[in-house]
Design an enzyme around this catalytic site. Sequence first.
Site, short mmCIF file in Angstrom:
data_model
loop_
_atom_site.label_atom_id
_atom_site.label_comp_id
_atom_site.label_asym_id
_atom_site.label_seq_id
_atom_site.Cartn_x
_atom_site.Cartn_y
_atom_site.Cartn_z
N GLU A 125 0.87 -1.19 0.00
CA GLU A 125 0.00 0.00 0.00
C GLU A 125 0.90 1.24 0.00
O GLU A 125 1.33 1.71 1.05
CB GLU A 125 -0.93 0.02 1.21
N ASN A 212 -12.60 5.91 1.49
CA ASN A 212 -11.55 6.57 2.27
C ASN A 212 -10.33 6.86 1.40
O ASN A 212 -9.87 6.00 0.65
CB ASN A 212 -11.15 5.72 3.47
N ASP A 240 -15.80 -1.01 10.18
CA ASP A 240 -15.75 -0.76 11.62
C ASP A 240 -16.84 0.21 12.06
O ASP A 240 -16.95 0.53 13.25
CB ASP A 240 -14.38 -0.25 12.05
N HIS A 243 -15.07 4.26 9.80
CA HIS A 243 -14.51 4.73 8.52
C HIS A 243 -15.60 5.02 7.49
O HIS A 243 -15.43 5.91 6.65
CB HIS A 243 -13.56 3.67 7.94
N ASP A 264 -7.87 -3.20 7.87
CA ASP A 264 -6.89 -2.10 7.86
C ASP A 264 -6.37 -1.90 9.27
O ASP A 264 -6.13 -0.77 9.73
CB ASP A 264 -7.54 -0.82 7.32
N LEU A 297 -8.09 9.74 10.70
CA LEU A 297 -8.18 8.31 10.95
C LEU A 297 -6.92 7.63 10.42
O LEU A 297 -6.47 7.91 9.30
CB LEU A 297 -9.41 7.72 10.28
N ALA A 298 -6.36 6.73 11.21
CA ALA A 298 -5.09 6.08 10.85
C ALA A 298 -5.24 4.58 11.02
O ALA A 298 -4.81 4.00 12.02
CB ALA A 298 -3.96 6.62 11.72
#
Length: 373
Positions: A125, A212, A240, A243, A264, A297-298
């Site tokens: 990625e 996303n 989740d 996201h 993820d 968001l990570a």
Amino acid sequence: MTQNRVLQGRILTEAGWMDGELKLAADGRIEAIDARLASGRAVERYLLPGFIDLHVHGGGGVDIMEGGRAAESVARLHARFGTTSLLATTMTAPPIDIEQVLRALGSSCRERQPGGARILGVHLEGPYINPGKLGAQPDDACRAVMEQVDWYRSLAPVSLITLAPEIAGHMDIIRQLAEQGVKVQLGHTLGSYEDGVRALEQGASGFTHLFNAMSGLHHREPGMVGAALAHAEYAELIPDLLHVHPGAIRAALRSIPRLYCVTDSTAAAGMPDGEYKLGSHSVTKCMGGVRLADGTLAGSTLTMDQALRNLVSIGLPLADASHRLSLYPADYLGLADRGRLAVGAWADIVTMDADLNLQQVYVEGEQIGLVDA
């Protein structure tokens, strides 16, 4: 741990739900399924295919980009939540760091370690993404060059690559990779609808964490999301419920026939709130999510058993939810002996009670200890 070689319950077979028993062979495959059409009686236990997660950055406090044996630690953590095979997923980083990690992953992919999920290969990625749409990726994006891609692939089995199709030269890279059997997903992209359609025509086969880190849908500028909703057969999505809104998930389910789900997940998965690593970033786990200091968001803390429950909670039938966590990702990678409960397939199995609480996990016939075991 005592190995139970015969499992009983309501079995999700390729022909649908059946009541009966499933026998595990000594070689780690399914030897037999003795079952009849499911009755209307109450279910005590479900037998489902083990989960296949094609986007995993970490878990149990460990990040894939640490290299060494990190991926094996991550595979052990996720196996305890029902993931029986996965793609170890890298982050955007300088070439020397990516090389180091891929060398380690090459070793981890060759042989499964006891107690862990099978590491099927690598999801690269980045770094071939748009620097204007990094999301939580470090600022080391670069343009793909086939010689470098080939070098990376010589170090580890790279099964899937995420890239931004609008970057100069990437359409040709997509075509070459598709011809070589590498899956290409579009993500971390500012590309237009037209870029997405053209990339699919060149051989791209999916979209990374749909909605996303990609150009959104507008009725006069459909963006990369519009290209996915209008044309994709496959795309990955993070269920989740943080996201992506449930309404957007439902829209994608109506549009993309074989939408499949990923975690993820980061090093924070399976861990208490606190500070963790995500590549070169420091991230914070709190209130069920993982974020950079600026609030971006990570990745996630999601595990695949919770992903199943989330899908069912928004209205998916259990069989459909299971397919999107097992069958579809297996089919996407061309794996005919995983993601399904069938004679001769690998004995990758999860058993769950009537409330979808995880009871047992088998990876290639090996029973895995659960979190509360």
